[in-house]
Write a protein that holds these residues in place. Structure first.
Motif, PDB file in Angstrom:
ATOM      1  N   MET A   1      10.989  32.354  14.040  1.00 43.21           N
ATOM      2  CA  MET A   1      10.496  31.227  14.697  1.00 43.21           C
ATOM      3  C   MET A   1       9.442  31.668  16.029  1.00 43.21           C
ATOM      4  O   MET A   1       9.070  30.886  16.871  1.00 43.21           O
ATOM      5  N   GLU A  90       8.322  35.375  12.748  1.00 48.94           N
ATOM      6  CA  GLU A  90       9.709  35.410  12.654  1.00 48.94           C
ATOM      7  C   GLU A  90      10.106  34.267  11.705  1.00 48.94           C
ATOM      8  O   GLU A  90       9.773  33.065  11.975  1.00 48.94           O
ATOM      9  N   HIS A 295      15.284  27.541  22.198  1.00 45.23           N
ATOM     10  CA  HIS A 295      15.048  29.185  21.820  1.00 45.23           C
ATOM     11  C   HIS A 295      13.474  29.768  21.792  1.00 45.23           C
ATOM     12  O   HIS A 295      13.427  30.819  22.407  1.00 45.23           O
ATOM     13  N   GLU A 296      12.670  28.847  21.299  1.00 46.00           N
ATOM     14  CA  GLU A 296      11.152  29.308  21.013  1.00 46.00           C
ATOM     15  C   GLU A 296      10.592  29.468  22.599  1.00 46.00           C
ATOM     16  O   GLU A 296       9.767  30.335  22.899  1.00 46.00           O
ATOM     17  N   HIS A 299      11.394  32.599  24.146  1.00 45.00           N
ATOM     18  CA  HIS A 299      10.614  33.717  23.597  1.00 45.00           C
ATOM     19  C   HIS A 299       9.257  33.892  24.547  1.00 45.00           C
ATOM     20  O   HIS A 299       8.974  34.708  24.736  1.00 45.00           O
ATOM     21  N   GLU A 322      16.484  38.397  20.040  1.00 49.56           N
ATOM     22  CA  GLU A 322      16.926  37.136  19.475  1.00 49.56           C
ATOM     23  C   GLU A 322      18.130  36.454  20.244  1.00 49.56           C
ATOM     24  O   GLU A 322      18.112  35.448  20.492  1.00 49.56           O
TER      25      GLU A 322
END
Ligand SMILES: [Zn+2]
Length: 429
Positions: A1, A90, A295-296, A299, A322
């Motif tokens: 991701m 990912e 979540h993204e 990152h 992660e």
């Protein structure tokens, strides 16, 4: 991701399909997918066999592959691997299951996957797809063509990358919340969609063929015509709209990139139609896209804060970043100043979407086990719930707390409820 510049995991994750397809056993594929990039890369650069398809593959698949690669250079597999290694992708948990299925098609029975909801979903989207076709598409990298296109050519202003009407509002709004929530510069991240329909457009496919394989314009177009014909007519491919082509959501940053073309690309957050389809099919239509967004964007916070650097290497380094993204995502999604989501709803996404356990061979040991991921999310929830409800923690302070807590998150028999992490979260404050 996400796309990451950490070279170790780049090759390990993204080469898994090509390695799986060229290995004689699925066990080798599983090994190749998990250790350091060095090991994986060497598997790929090893002298190519006469045919990249295993001997047991049907004549139909061999012929199809021969037709599609007729205009490609002899070292097309190495060229593809080099691009994979440069970018790295990912993969979503759903995509991991698809990759496992592709490997299974070569060596039936080598993968014994637990019947998770993801497995059932992947079975459903592959049920009408001819396995020979899927093998050849995977081998040629076509399952990643929409991803490459989004990275290299995607733009939020281009209608070809516009968010779908059904997802635009939830994605734009949660994206904006995340941009404002974190204390790093996220306003230059471009949010866009990717659609499998690009696979029915000869010009768009030719551009990716040329990018991957260095083919001449006319050879690129000829190869693209074959691919487009296959996607338009192949059973179950739904003219590129089968979710298998866009089962990714990822954060891309060119940070630390030395390739002159790639280093000029802007930061991106790309949501494939397939991942949205998957979340909907898994009953996570409401909260799923927001959780994945959390979540993204975590990152991207890691890119801005340089959090990909640590003393860890290989799978442990990836597991750390992660799990941190799971923690940050949960903190953002449940914090009152973030999305203010109900913790149970968020954890349901975590459980459903990331519960692929040992079937997730391509990421095995990389992303953390389902329990570790749930623990990381629960710690993030507990940190939001027990902390300041008005102020958001500076991202670097949250990261420092996470790094202190990481050994507990990956310990055996780790507790996985937010309640179990409340005291730990309070003590860390
Ligand atoms: Zn991630």
């Amino acid at each position: 991701m996400k796309l990451t510049k950490a070279p170790a995991l780049v090759a390990a994750l993204s080469l898994s399909v090509s390695v799986a397809l060229t290995s004689t056993t699925a066990a080798q594929a599983a090994n190749a997918g998990s250790p350091s990039a060095r090991a994986t890369a060497s598997a790929v650069t090893a002298p190519a066999a006469a045919s990249p398809l295993p001997a047991a593959t049907s004549d139909a698949a061999q012929q199809l592959l021969a037709r599609l690669t007729a205009k490609l250079p002899a070292d097309w597999k190495d060229r593809q691997a080099a691009t994979f290694a440069r970018l790295g992708i990912e993969r979503s948990p759903v995509r991991d299951v698809v990759d496992a299925r592709v490997a299974e098609a070569i060596n039936p029975g080598d993968y014994v996957c637990g019947p998770t909801k993801l497995d059932a979903y992947v079975d459903s989207i592959l049920s009408d797809v001819d396995m020979n076709t899927l093998l050849v598409l995977a081998l040629l990298g076509v399952l990643d063509f929409p991803t490459y296109e989004a990275i290299y050519y995607g733009s939020p202003k281009d209608p070809g990358f516009a968010l779908t009407p059904a997802s635009a509002s939830v994605l734009s709004s949660s994206f904006g919340y995340a941009q404002r929530f974190w204390d790093v510069k996220l306003d230059d991240v471009q949010l866009m969609a990717m659609h499998g329909a690009m696979l029915t457009d000869v010009d768009r496919v030719a551009r990716i063929v040329a990018l991957l394989y260095g083919t001449s314009p006319s050879d690129s177009v000829d190869t693209a015509r074959e691919i487009v014909k296959l996607v338009r007519t192949g059973a179950g491919l739904d003219r590129g709209r089968n979710p298998i082509f866009t089962l990714n959501a990822f954060a891309f940053s060119a940070q630390g990139e030395t390739d002159p073309v790639v280093s000029r690309l802007p930061d991106k957050l790309v949501f494939g139609d397939g991942i949205l389809d998957a979340l909907r099919a898994l009953g996570l239509k409401q909260v799923g896209p927001k959780a994945v967004m959390g979540h993204e964007m975590a990152h991207h916070v890691q890119y801005e804060d340089n959090l990909f650097q640590s003393e860890l290497t290989g799978p442990e380094a990836t597991r750390r970043t992660e799990l941190m993204a799971d923690s940050f995502g949960a903190y953002f999604a449940t914090h009152k100043k973030g999305l203010g989501l109900n913790a149970n709803q968020l954890l349901l996404v975590q459980d459903t979407f990331y519960d692929v356990g040992d079937c997730q061979f391509a990421s095995n040991g990389h992303h953390g086990t389902p329990n570790q991921r749930r623990a990381a999310a629960s710690w993030g929830v507990a940190t939001a719930a027990t902390g300041d409800q008005v102020k958001v923690l500076p991202s670097l302070r949250l990261a420092a707390r996470f790094d202190r807590i990481l050994p507990k998150l990956v310990a055996p028999d780790v507790p996985t409820t937010p309640n179990a992490w409340r005291q730990v979260a309070k003590d860390a404050a």
